[in-house]
Design a protein around this motif. Structure first.
Motif, PDB file in Angstrom:
ATOM      1  N   LEU A 166       0.933  -1.445   0.028  1.00 43.07           N
ATOM      2  CA  LEU A 166      -0.066   0.189   0.060  1.00 43.07           C
ATOM      3  C   LEU A 166       0.752   1.076   0.147  1.00 43.07           C
ATOM      4  CD1 LEU A 166      -2.739   1.309   0.146  1.00 43.07           C
ATOM      5  CD2 LEU A 166      -2.377   1.032   2.822  1.00 43.07           C
ATOM      6  N   VAL A 167       1.713   1.500   0.744  1.00 42.73           N
ATOM      7  CA  VAL A 167       2.792   2.319   0.877  1.00 42.73           C
ATOM      8  C   VAL A 167       3.527   2.382  -0.435  1.00 42.73           C
ATOM      9  CG1 VAL A 167       4.614   3.429   2.177  1.00 42.73           C
ATOM     10  CG2 VAL A 167       2.936   2.378   3.429  1.00 42.73           C
ATOM     11  N   ARG A 168       3.983   1.527  -1.159  1.00 47.75           N
ATOM     12  CA  ARG A 168       4.630   1.572  -2.304  1.00 47.75           C
ATOM     13  C   ARG A 168       3.817   2.138  -3.309  1.00 47.75           C
ATOM     14  NH1 ARG A 168       6.727  -3.290  -2.432  1.00 47.75           N
ATOM     15  NH2 ARG A 168       8.638  -2.708  -1.304  1.00 47.75           N
ATOM     16  N   ALA A 169       2.579   1.819  -3.246  1.00 46.82           N
ATOM     17  CA  ALA A 169       1.530   2.083  -4.335  1.00 46.82           C
ATOM     18  C   ALA A 169       1.217   3.782  -4.075  1.00 46.82           C
ATOM     19  CB  ALA A 169       0.198   1.416  -4.143  1.00 46.82           C
ATOM     20  N   ILE A 170       1.576   4.260  -2.882  1.00 45.31           N
ATOM     21  CA  ILE A 170       1.205   5.643  -2.563  1.00 45.31           C
ATOM     22  C   ILE A 170       2.393   6.065  -3.163  1.00 45.31           C
ATOM     23  CG2 ILE A 170       1.129   7.240  -0.749  1.00 45.31           C
ATOM     24  CD1 ILE A 170      -0.535   5.422   0.740  1.00 45.31           C
ATOM     25  N   ALA A 171       3.503   5.839  -3.059  1.00 48.94           N
ATOM     26  CA  ALA A 171       4.805   6.320  -3.189  1.00 48.94           C
ATOM     27  C   ALA A 171       4.834   6.576  -4.719  1.00 48.94           C
ATOM     28  CB  ALA A 171       6.207   5.386  -2.818  1.00 48.94           C
ATOM     29  N   ARG A 172       4.341   5.374  -5.518  1.00 50.24           N
ATOM     30  CA  ARG A 172       4.559   5.757  -6.900  1.00 50.24           C
ATOM     31  C   ARG A 172       3.318   6.533  -7.632  1.00 50.24           C
ATOM     32  NH1 ARG A 172       4.499  -0.861  -7.864  1.00 50.24           N
ATOM     33  NH2 ARG A 172       6.891  -1.167  -7.310  1.00 50.24           N
ATOM     34  N   SER A 173       2.303   7.010  -6.707  1.00 50.31           N
ATOM     35  CA  SER A 173       1.403   7.741  -7.465  1.00 50.31           C
ATOM     36  C   SER A 173       1.659   9.462  -7.502  1.00 50.31           C
ATOM     37  CB  SER A 173       0.358   7.868  -6.260  1.00 50.31           C
ATOM     38  OG  SER A 173      -0.677   8.955  -6.512  1.00 50.31           O
ATOM     39  N   PRO A 174       1.461   9.861  -8.589  1.00 50.70           N
ATOM     40  CA  PRO A 174       2.058  11.366  -9.187  1.00 50.70           C
ATOM     41  C   PRO A 174       1.401  12.512  -7.937  1.00 50.70           C
ATOM     42  CG  PRO A 174       1.311  10.166 -10.918  1.00 50.70           C
ATOM     43  CD  PRO A 174       1.142   9.283  -9.801  1.00 50.70           C
ATOM     44  N   ARG A 175       0.067  11.806  -7.402  1.00 58.26           N
ATOM     45  CA  ARG A 175      -0.550  12.852  -6.536  1.00 58.26           C
ATOM     46  C   ARG A 175      -0.422  12.802  -5.248  1.00 58.26           C
ATOM     47  NH1 ARG A 175      -6.613  13.489  -9.190  1.00 58.26           N
ATOM     48  NH2 ARG A 175      -6.211  14.297 -11.243  1.00 58.26           N
ATOM     49  N   ALA A 176      -0.402  11.422  -4.767  1.00 58.45           N
ATOM     50  CA  ALA A 176      -0.216  11.090  -3.206  1.00 58.45           C
ATOM     51  C   ALA A 176       1.226  10.727  -3.017  1.00 58.45           C
ATOM     52  CB  ALA A 176      -1.139  10.150  -2.795  1.00 58.45           C
ATOM     53  N   GLY A 177       2.330  10.599  -3.843  1.00 58.70           N
ATOM     54  CA  GLY A 177       3.591  10.396  -3.573  1.00 58.70           C
ATOM     55  C   GLY A 177       4.193  11.171  -2.696  1.00 58.70           C
ATOM     56  N   TRP A 178       3.903  12.428  -2.396  1.00 59.86           N
ATOM     57  CA  TRP A 178       4.448  13.431  -1.413  1.00 59.86           C
ATOM     58  C   TRP A 178       4.378  12.656   0.013  1.00 59.86           C
ATOM     59  CZ3 TRP A 178       1.436  15.505   2.371  1.00 59.86           C
ATOM     60  CH2 TRP A 178      -0.031  15.510   2.183  1.00 59.86           C
ATOM     61  N   LEU A 179       3.276  11.890   0.024  1.00 54.77           N
ATOM     62  CA  LEU A 179       3.352  11.374   1.434  1.00 54.77           C
ATOM     63  C   LEU A 179       4.295  10.585   1.935  1.00 54.77           C
ATOM     64  CD1 LEU A 179      -0.582  10.604   1.393  1.00 54.77           C
ATOM     65  CD2 LEU A 179       0.693  12.235   2.751  1.00 54.77           C
ATOM     66  N   VAL A 180       4.991  10.035   1.089  1.00 57.97           N
ATOM     67  CA  VAL A 180       6.277   9.065   1.133  1.00 57.97           C
ATOM     68  C   VAL A 180       7.406   9.713   1.025  1.00 57.97           C
ATOM     69  CG1 VAL A 180       7.273   6.893   0.592  1.00 57.97           C
ATOM     70  CG2 VAL A 180       4.727   7.047   0.729  1.00 57.97           C
ATOM     71  N   SER A 181       7.615  10.470   0.030  1.00 60.70           N
ATOM     72  CA  SER A 181       9.123  11.125  -0.364  1.00 60.70           C
ATOM     73  C   SER A 181       8.626  12.624  -0.776  1.00 60.70           C
ATOM     74  CB  SER A 181       9.728  10.299  -1.541  1.00 60.70           C
ATOM     75  OG  SER A 181      10.912  11.088  -1.771  1.00 60.70           O
ATOM     76  N   GLY A 182       9.295  13.667  -0.215  1.00 56.03           N
ATOM     77  CA  GLY A 182       9.169  15.108  -0.552  1.00 56.03           C
ATOM     78  C   GLY A 182       9.941  15.614  -1.857  1.00 56.03           C
ATOM     79  N   ARG A 183      10.797  14.536  -2.137  1.00 54.86           N
ATOM     80  CA  ARG A 183      11.784  14.928  -3.369  1.00 54.86           C
ATOM     81  C   ARG A 183      11.173  14.592  -4.727  1.00 54.86           C
ATOM     82  NH1 ARG A 183      18.027  13.416  -1.099  1.00 54.86           N
ATOM     83  NH2 ARG A 183      17.837  14.886   0.758  1.00 54.86           N
ATOM     84  N   PRO A 184      11.280  15.497  -5.383  1.00 54.86           N
ATOM     85  CA  PRO A 184      10.916  15.416  -6.901  1.00 54.86           C
ATOM     86  C   PRO A 184      11.992  14.371  -7.441  1.00 54.86           C
ATOM     87  CG  PRO A 184      10.885  17.730  -6.391  1.00 54.86           C
ATOM     88  CD  PRO A 184      11.672  16.903  -5.181  1.00 54.86           C
ATOM     89  N   VAL A 185      11.372  13.513  -7.994  1.00 56.00           N
ATOM     90  CA  VAL A 185      12.442  12.544  -8.622  1.00 56.00           C
ATOM     91  C   VAL A 185      11.731  12.214 -10.088  1.00 56.00           C
ATOM     92  CG1 VAL A 185      13.197  10.218  -8.606  1.00 56.00           C
ATOM     93  CG2 VAL A 185      12.765  11.357  -6.690  1.00 56.00           C
ATOM     94  N   GLY A 186      12.685  12.406 -11.201  1.00 58.93           N
ATOM     95  CA  GLY A 186      12.224  12.165 -12.329  1.00 58.93           C
ATOM     96  C   GLY A 186      10.715  13.158 -12.926  1.00 58.93           C
ATOM     97  N   GLY A 187      11.001  14.358 -12.284  1.00 58.30           N
ATOM     98  CA  GLY A 187       9.559  15.062 -12.876  1.00 58.30           C
ATOM     99  C   GLY A 187       8.424  14.764 -12.026  1.00 58.30           C
ATOM    100  N   GLU A 188       8.496  13.716 -11.031  1.00 53.21           N
ATOM    101  CA  GLU A 188       7.259  13.464 -10.219  1.00 53.21           C
ATOM    102  C   GLU A 188       7.950  13.620  -8.733  1.00 53.21           C
ATOM    103  OE1 GLU A 188       5.616   9.575 -11.139  1.00 53.21           O
ATOM    104  OE2 GLU A 188       5.707   9.754 -13.209  1.00 53.21           O
ATOM    105  N   ARG A 189       7.052  13.702  -7.733  1.00 54.01           N
ATOM    106  CA  ARG A 189       7.289  13.725  -6.343  1.00 54.01           C
ATOM    107  C   ARG A 189       6.918  12.324  -6.036  1.00 54.01           C
ATOM    108  NH1 ARG A 189       7.620  18.553  -4.018  1.00 54.01           N
ATOM    109  NH2 ARG A 189       7.063  17.647  -2.064  1.00 54.01           N
ATOM    110  N   GLY A 190       7.763  12.068  -5.090  1.00 47.40           N
ATOM    111  CA  GLY A 190       7.613  10.925  -4.304  1.00 47.40           C
ATOM    112  C   GLY A 190       8.043   9.810  -4.985  1.00 47.40           C
ATOM    113  N   GLY A 191       6.780   8.993  -5.354  1.00 47.44           N
ATOM    114  CA  GLY A 191       7.213   7.382  -5.731  1.00 47.44           C
ATOM    115  C   GLY A 191       8.017   6.945  -6.660  1.00 47.44           C
ATOM    116  N   ALA A 192       8.426   7.932  -7.671  1.00 43.42           N
ATOM    117  CA  ALA A 192       9.321   7.346  -8.706  1.00 43.42           C
ATOM    118  C   ALA A 192      10.694   6.629  -8.210  1.00 43.42           C
ATOM    119  CB  ALA A 192       9.822   8.487  -9.654  1.00 43.42           C
ATOM    120  N   LEU A 193      11.106   7.127  -7.072  1.00 44.12           N
ATOM    121  CA  LEU A 193      12.291   6.238  -6.348  1.00 44.12           C
ATOM    122  C   LEU A 193      11.647   4.661  -6.300  1.00 44.12           C
ATOM    123  CD1 LEU A 193      13.698   8.719  -3.807  1.00 44.12           C
ATOM    124  CD2 LEU A 193      14.868   7.681  -5.707  1.00 44.12           C
ATOM    125  N   PHE A 194      10.466   4.431  -6.210  1.00 44.57           N
ATOM    126  CA  PHE A 194      10.177   3.195  -5.575  1.00 44.57           C
ATOM    127  C   PHE A 194       9.644   2.412  -6.547  1.00 44.57           C
ATOM    128  CE2 PHE A 194       9.804   6.334  -2.344  1.00 44.57           C
ATOM    129  CZ  PHE A 194      10.754   6.041  -1.423  1.00 44.57           C
TER     130      PHE A 194
END
Length: 234
Positions: free
Chosen positions: A190-218
């Motif tokens: 569940l947390v990994r899915a949130i991290a990949r979300s362009p809209r909710a990824g900030w809940l897991v990671s506050g750093r923009p990665v690859g033009g998206e916030r959060g989950g692109a790292l995961f």
């Protein structure tokens, strides 16, 4: 029982009188502070500590963010589960509050009519502290210290025996640690899915990665096309 406490034949009651005796010697204003801190202040401080840890984890981002945030999600859930487990324990043991069986206690908060063993406050704060420690050692040590202070306050206030507090610490720790593996297995996707979300990824990671916030790292460790070539070229 008071006689037993004075003779030292009941260490639990003896320690209760020793710690609660500090409330009798303390100024009235200090007792009011301890009453607020022990009943409301420290539980609120624990919640704020969890939020501060979450802000720190998501700000750093990185490949460990999913695991850390998952552990943080489990911390309050562990506290809730521990309280649910405590309900039948209290009903089975049926231990009255100490001021009902022992005279001469300085009771700082009135209206406590439920059973005493084990302490909900000690259970909740220790479960949160141990859950924090799993996520982040620095915040976890602070959380465990607050939980220990909470246990002291409950005895100081005259509403719990020392063994009520110790039982709460043991219950909170056991739930937070023993149920952590299955809880992590359920929560991580569940947390990994949130991290990949362009809209909710900030809940897991506050750093923009690859033009998206959060989950692109995961996204399974895959780098954007051409990233490796750019690094080599540099």
């Amino acid at each position: 029982m008071a006689v037993l406490a004075e003779s030292g034949s009941n260490p639990d009651v003896e320690l209760l009188y020793d710690i609660n005796g500090l409330a009798k010697a303390a100024p009235h204003w200090f007792d009011r502070v301890m009453e607020f801190v022990g009943e409301y202040g420290l539980p609120v401080a624990m919640v704020l500590l969890v939020l501060a840890c979450w802000l720190t984890v998501r700000r750093k981002g990185g490949p460990d963010a999913v695991a850390s945030v998952t552990a943080l999600v489990w911390a309050p859930l562990a506290a809730a589960v521990a309280v649910l487990v405590n309900a039948p324990i209290r009903g089975f043991v049926e231990r009255p509050r100490p001021f009902l069986d022992h005279q001469g206690l300085e009771v700082l908060i009135a209206g406590k009519s439920d059973y005493s063993f084990v302490s909900d406050h000690a259970t909740i704060t220790m479960a949160l502290g141990v859950g924090l420690f799993v996520a982040n050692r620095r915040f976890g040590i602070a959380g465990i210290a607050l939980a220990l202070l909470e246990g002291f306050c409950r005895v100081y206030m005259g509403v719990h025996y020392p063994t009520d507090v110790i039982g709460g610490f043991a219950l909170g720790t056991a739930v937070a640690l023993l149920l952590s593996p299955p809880a992590t297995a359920l929560l991580t996707p569940l947390v990994r899915a949130i991290a990949r979300s362009p809209r909710a990824g900030w809940l897991v990671s506050g750093r923009p990665v690859g033009g998206e916030r959060g989950g692109a790292l995961f996204s399974g460790g895959r780098e954007p096309a051409g990233a490796g070539e750019k690094d080599l070229a540099a």
